[in-house]
Design a protein around this motif. Structure first.
Motif, PDB file in Angstrom:
ATOM      1  N   VAL A  42       0.833  -1.195   0.000  1.00 15.16           N
ATOM      2  CA  VAL A  42       0.000   0.000   0.000  1.00 15.16           C
ATOM      3  C   VAL A  42       0.875   1.256   0.000  1.00 15.16           C
ATOM      4  O   VAL A  42       2.027   1.234   0.447  1.00 15.16           O
ATOM      5  CB  VAL A  42      -0.987   0.019   1.185  1.00 15.16           C
ATOM      6  CG1 VAL A  42      -1.932  -1.161   1.112  1.00 15.16           C
ATOM      7  CG2 VAL A  42      -0.277   0.069   2.507  1.00 15.16           C
ATOM      8  N   VAL A  43       0.290   2.343  -0.517  1.00 17.62           N
ATOM      9  CA  VAL A  43       0.991   3.622  -0.639  1.00 17.62           C
ATOM     10  C   VAL A  43       0.019   4.731  -0.255  1.00 17.62           C
ATOM     11  O   VAL A  43      -1.170   4.658  -0.575  1.00 17.62           O
ATOM     12  CB  VAL A  43       1.490   3.849  -2.086  1.00 17.62           C
ATOM     13  CG1 VAL A  43       2.175   5.191  -2.228  1.00 17.62           C
ATOM     14  CG2 VAL A  43       2.409   2.724  -2.521  1.00 17.62           C
ATOM     15  N   CYS A  44       0.532   5.756   0.412  1.00 16.76           N
ATOM     16  CA  CYS A  44      -0.320   6.867   0.820  1.00 16.76           C
ATOM     17  C   CYS A  44       0.463   8.174   0.730  1.00 16.76           C
ATOM     18  O   CYS A  44       1.634   8.228   1.119  1.00 16.76           O
ATOM     19  CB  CYS A  44      -0.805   6.650   2.254  1.00 16.76           C
ATOM     20  SG  CYS A  44      -1.913   7.921   2.866  1.00 16.76           S
ATOM     21  N   VAL A  45      -0.202   9.210   0.218  1.00 18.31           N
ATOM     22  CA  VAL A  45       0.364  10.567   0.212  1.00 18.31           C
ATOM     23  C   VAL A  45      -0.687  11.495   0.810  1.00 18.31           C
ATOM     24  O   VAL A  45      -1.707  11.765   0.184  1.00 18.31           O
ATOM     25  CB  VAL A  45       0.741  11.045  -1.206  1.00 18.31           C
ATOM     26  CG1 VAL A  45       1.305  12.464  -1.148  1.00 18.31           C
ATOM     27  CG2 VAL A  45       1.736  10.097  -1.856  1.00 18.31           C
ATOM     28  N   HIS A  46      -0.447  11.921   2.038  1.00 15.85           N
ATOM     29  CA  HIS A  46      -1.290  12.941   2.660  1.00 15.85           C
ATOM     30  C   HIS A  46      -0.786  14.297   2.164  1.00 15.85           C
ATOM     31  O   HIS A  46       0.417  14.456   1.896  1.00 15.85           O
ATOM     32  CB  HIS A  46      -1.165  12.898   4.188  1.00 15.85           C
ATOM     33  CG  HIS A  46      -1.602  11.617   4.809  1.00 15.85           C
ATOM     34  ND1 HIS A  46      -2.901  11.169   4.771  1.00 15.85           N
ATOM     35  CD2 HIS A  46      -0.903  10.682   5.510  1.00 15.85           C
ATOM     36  CE1 HIS A  46      -2.984  10.026   5.430  1.00 15.85           C
ATOM     37  NE2 HIS A  46      -1.792   9.703   5.878  1.00 15.85           N
ATOM     38  N   ALA A 118      -8.633  14.075  -4.083  1.00 18.08           N
ATOM     39  CA  ALA A 118      -8.061  12.786  -3.710  1.00 18.08           C
ATOM     40  C   ALA A 118      -8.267  11.755  -4.805  1.00 18.08           C
ATOM     41  O   ALA A 118      -9.264  11.778  -5.526  1.00 18.08           O
ATOM     42  CB  ALA A 118      -8.695  12.284  -2.416  1.00 18.08           C
ATOM     43  N   THR A 119      -7.306  10.869  -4.897  1.00 15.40           N
ATOM     44  CA  THR A 119      -7.398   9.679  -5.732  1.00 15.40           C
ATOM     45  C   THR A 119      -7.206   8.489  -4.808  1.00 15.40           C
ATOM     46  O   THR A 119      -6.193   8.406  -4.101  1.00 15.40           O
ATOM     47  CB  THR A 119      -6.309   9.678  -6.822  1.00 15.40           C
ATOM     48  OG1 THR A 119      -6.449  10.847  -7.625  1.00 15.40           O
ATOM     49  CG2 THR A 119      -6.407   8.442  -7.691  1.00 15.40           C
ATOM     50  N   ASN A 120      -8.175   7.607  -4.799  1.00  7.81           N
ATOM     51  CA  ASN A 120      -8.103   6.383  -4.007  1.00  7.81           C
ATOM     52  C   ASN A 120      -8.178   5.194  -4.957  1.00  7.81           C
ATOM     53  O   ASN A 120      -9.085   5.116  -5.788  1.00  7.81           O
ATOM     54  CB  ASN A 120      -9.254   6.322  -2.998  1.00  7.81           C
ATOM     55  CG  ASN A 120      -9.175   7.451  -1.987  1.00  7.81           C
ATOM     56  OD1 ASN A 120      -8.111   7.776  -1.495  1.00  7.81           O
ATOM     57  ND2 ASN A 120     -10.307   8.047  -1.681  1.00  7.81           N
ATOM     58  N   VAL A 121      -7.211   4.308  -4.829  1.00  7.00           N
ATOM     59  CA  VAL A 121      -7.172   3.109  -5.667  1.00  7.00           C
ATOM     60  C   VAL A 121      -7.519   1.918  -4.781  1.00  7.00           C
ATOM     61  O   VAL A 121      -6.979   1.780  -3.678  1.00  7.00           O
ATOM     62  CB  VAL A 121      -5.782   2.917  -6.316  1.00  7.00           C
ATOM     63  CG1 VAL A 121      -5.766   1.666  -7.191  1.00  7.00           C
ATOM     64  CG2 VAL A 121      -5.390   4.150  -7.117  1.00  7.00           C
ATOM     65  N   PHE A 122      -8.417   1.088  -5.267  1.00  8.88           N
ATOM     66  CA  PHE A 122      -8.873  -0.095  -4.535  1.00  8.88           C
ATOM     67  C   PHE A 122      -8.520  -1.355  -5.312  1.00  8.88           C
ATOM     68  O   PHE A 122      -8.471  -1.346  -6.540  1.00  8.88           O
ATOM     69  CB  PHE A 122     -10.401  -0.043  -4.340  1.00  8.88           C
ATOM     70  CG  PHE A 122     -10.850   1.028  -3.397  1.00  8.88           C
ATOM     71  CD1 PHE A 122     -11.136   0.741  -2.075  1.00  8.88           C
ATOM     72  CD2 PHE A 122     -10.994   2.335  -3.837  1.00  8.88           C
ATOM     73  CE1 PHE A 122     -11.556   1.738  -1.202  1.00  8.88           C
ATOM     74  CE2 PHE A 122     -11.407   3.341  -2.973  1.00  8.88           C
ATOM     75  CZ  PHE A 122     -11.693   3.039  -1.654  1.00  8.88           C
ATOM     76  N   ARG A 123      -8.272  -2.452  -4.564  1.00 12.30           N
ATOM     77  CA  ARG A 123      -8.067  -3.784  -5.146  1.00 12.30           C
ATOM     78  C   ARG A 123      -9.121  -4.711  -4.555  1.00 12.30           C
ATOM     79  O   ARG A 123      -9.412  -4.649  -3.362  1.00 12.30           O
ATOM     80  CB  ARG A 123      -6.691  -4.355  -4.782  1.00 12.30           C
ATOM     81  CG  ARG A 123      -5.504  -3.782  -5.479  1.00 12.30           C
ATOM     82  CD  ARG A 123      -5.330  -4.208  -6.897  1.00 12.30           C
ATOM     83  NE  ARG A 123      -5.137  -5.640  -7.055  1.00 12.30           N
ATOM     84  CZ  ARG A 123      -5.185  -6.260  -8.230  1.00 12.30           C
ATOM     85  NH1 ARG A 123      -5.410  -5.585  -9.329  1.00 12.30           N
ATOM     86  NH2 ARG A 123      -4.996  -7.544  -8.303  1.00 12.30           N
ATOM     87  N   SER A 133      -4.161   2.459  -2.465  1.00 15.82           N
ATOM     88  CA  SER A 133      -3.409   3.706  -2.482  1.00 15.82           C
ATOM     89  C   SER A 133      -4.349   4.890  -2.253  1.00 15.82           C
ATOM     90  O   SER A 133      -5.481   4.894  -2.737  1.00 15.82           O
ATOM     91  CB  SER A 133      -2.709   3.868  -3.837  1.00 15.82           C
ATOM     92  OG  SER A 133      -2.027   5.099  -3.904  1.00 15.82           O
ATOM     93  N   HIS A 134      -3.863   5.867  -1.509  1.00 20.68           N
ATOM     94  CA  HIS A 134      -4.568   7.139  -1.314  1.00 20.68           C
ATOM     95  C   HIS A 134      -3.583   8.244  -1.626  1.00 20.68           C
ATOM     96  O   HIS A 134      -2.442   8.222  -1.167  1.00 20.68           O
ATOM     97  CB  HIS A 134      -5.063   7.277   0.129  1.00 20.68           C
ATOM     98  CG  HIS A 134      -5.505   8.676   0.462  1.00 20.68           C
ATOM     99  ND1 HIS A 134      -6.738   9.169   0.107  1.00 20.68           N
ATOM    100  CD2 HIS A 134      -4.866   9.680   1.101  1.00 20.68           C
ATOM    101  CE1 HIS A 134      -6.843  10.425   0.520  1.00 20.68           C
ATOM    102  NE2 HIS A 134      -5.718  10.763   1.128  1.00 20.68           N
ATOM    103  N   HIS A 135      -4.031   9.223  -2.412  1.00 21.33           N
ATOM    104  CA  HIS A 135      -3.207  10.400  -2.698  1.00 21.33           C
ATOM    105  C   HIS A 135      -4.100  11.622  -2.573  1.00 21.33           C
ATOM    106  O   HIS A 135      -5.076  11.756  -3.302  1.00 21.33           O
ATOM    107  CB  HIS A 135      -2.602  10.338  -4.097  1.00 21.33           C
ATOM    108  CG  HIS A 135      -1.626  11.437  -4.370  1.00 21.33           C
ATOM    109  ND1 HIS A 135      -0.382  11.206  -4.867  1.00 21.33           N
ATOM    110  CD2 HIS A 135      -1.700  12.782  -4.180  1.00 21.33           C
ATOM    111  CE1 HIS A 135       0.273  12.363  -4.987  1.00 21.33           C
ATOM    112  NE2 HIS A 135      -0.524  13.328  -4.572  1.00 21.33           N
ATOM    113  N   GLY A 136      -3.772  12.495  -1.638  1.00 27.25           N
ATOM    114  CA  GLY A 136      -4.519  13.728  -1.442  1.00 27.25           C
ATOM    115  C   GLY A 136      -3.659  14.929  -1.768  1.00 27.25           C
ATOM    116  O   GLY A 136      -2.488  14.984  -1.398  1.00 27.25           O
ATOM    117  N   SER A 137      -4.238  15.881  -2.475  1.00 27.60           N
ATOM    118  CA  SER A 137      -3.517  17.083  -2.863  1.00 27.60           C
ATOM    119  C   SER A 137      -4.368  18.303  -2.511  1.00 27.60           C
ATOM    120  O   SER A 137      -5.542  18.367  -2.898  1.00 27.60           O
ATOM    121  CB  SER A 137      -3.226  17.053  -4.364  1.00 27.60           C
ATOM    122  OG  SER A 137      -2.521  18.195  -4.757  1.00 27.60           O
TER     123      SER A 137
END
Length: 171
Positions: A42-46, A118-123, A133-137
């Motif tokens: 998993v990957v996350c960018v707050h 935000a972009t959230n990727v689910f499996r 993955s979660h990426h918030g900008s």
């Protein structure tokens, strides 16, 4: 007679559950929502944070955020769900209302509003759809109707702050 929910509906429910767990400060729910798979890290960018890699590091970041946030509420808008096989992509705008520690008299601390895209990727896994993955900008500029978006007022953002000032980190 109701039909079974579609993959898109299930992904949207999983996405909503992620934000509800944050609002409740529910670390156990957060752990259930994130992918736990030996093949996919998993990957996350707050907003304002470096990239966090690995389930342990990502879950620790959420524990820290939830422990230091007295109040947080998400109003999700512009939600778009796309599913391709066992992977799903959700984009949305997080309209965040958060508050600091309570005042000495017990009153709620100051509230702050913020926009994050935000972009959230689910499996898809054996336990349903899990966050991969979660990426918030942070949204630093206003809409197209706002004046001086192009920096014509001299605030060209060269120092990284832009015309609105520095970005505030959020979940």
């Amino acid at each position: 007679m109701t039909s079974a929910p579609t993959d898109s509906e299930l992904v949207e429910l999983a996405n909503t559950a992620l934000y509800e767990a944050m609002e409740r400060g529910d670390q156990t729910a957060m752990e259930r929502l994130w992918l736990n798979d030996e093949y996919f890290d998993v990957v996350c960018v707050h907003p304002g944070w470096p990239v966090l890699r690995g389930r342990r590091e990502v879950l620790r970041s959420y524990a820290l955020i939830m422990a230091s946030t007295e109040y947080i509420q998400f109003f999700l808008t512009d939600v778009d769900v796309q599913v391709a096989g066992d992977t799903a992509l959700v984009t949305c705008t997080e309209n965040i209302l958060s508050g600091g520690p309570a005042e000495e008299d017990g009153a709620l601390g100051p509230l702050v509003g913020q926009l994050v895209v935000a972009t959230n990727v689910f499996r898809r896994s054996g336990g349903g759809w899990k966050v991969w993955s979660h990426h918030g900008s942070p949204v630093l500029a206003g809409g197209a109707d706002d004046e001086d978006v192009d920096g014509a007022d001299g605030a060209d953002g060269a120092d990284g702050t832009g015309p609105e000032g520095p970005a505030q980190p959020s979940p």
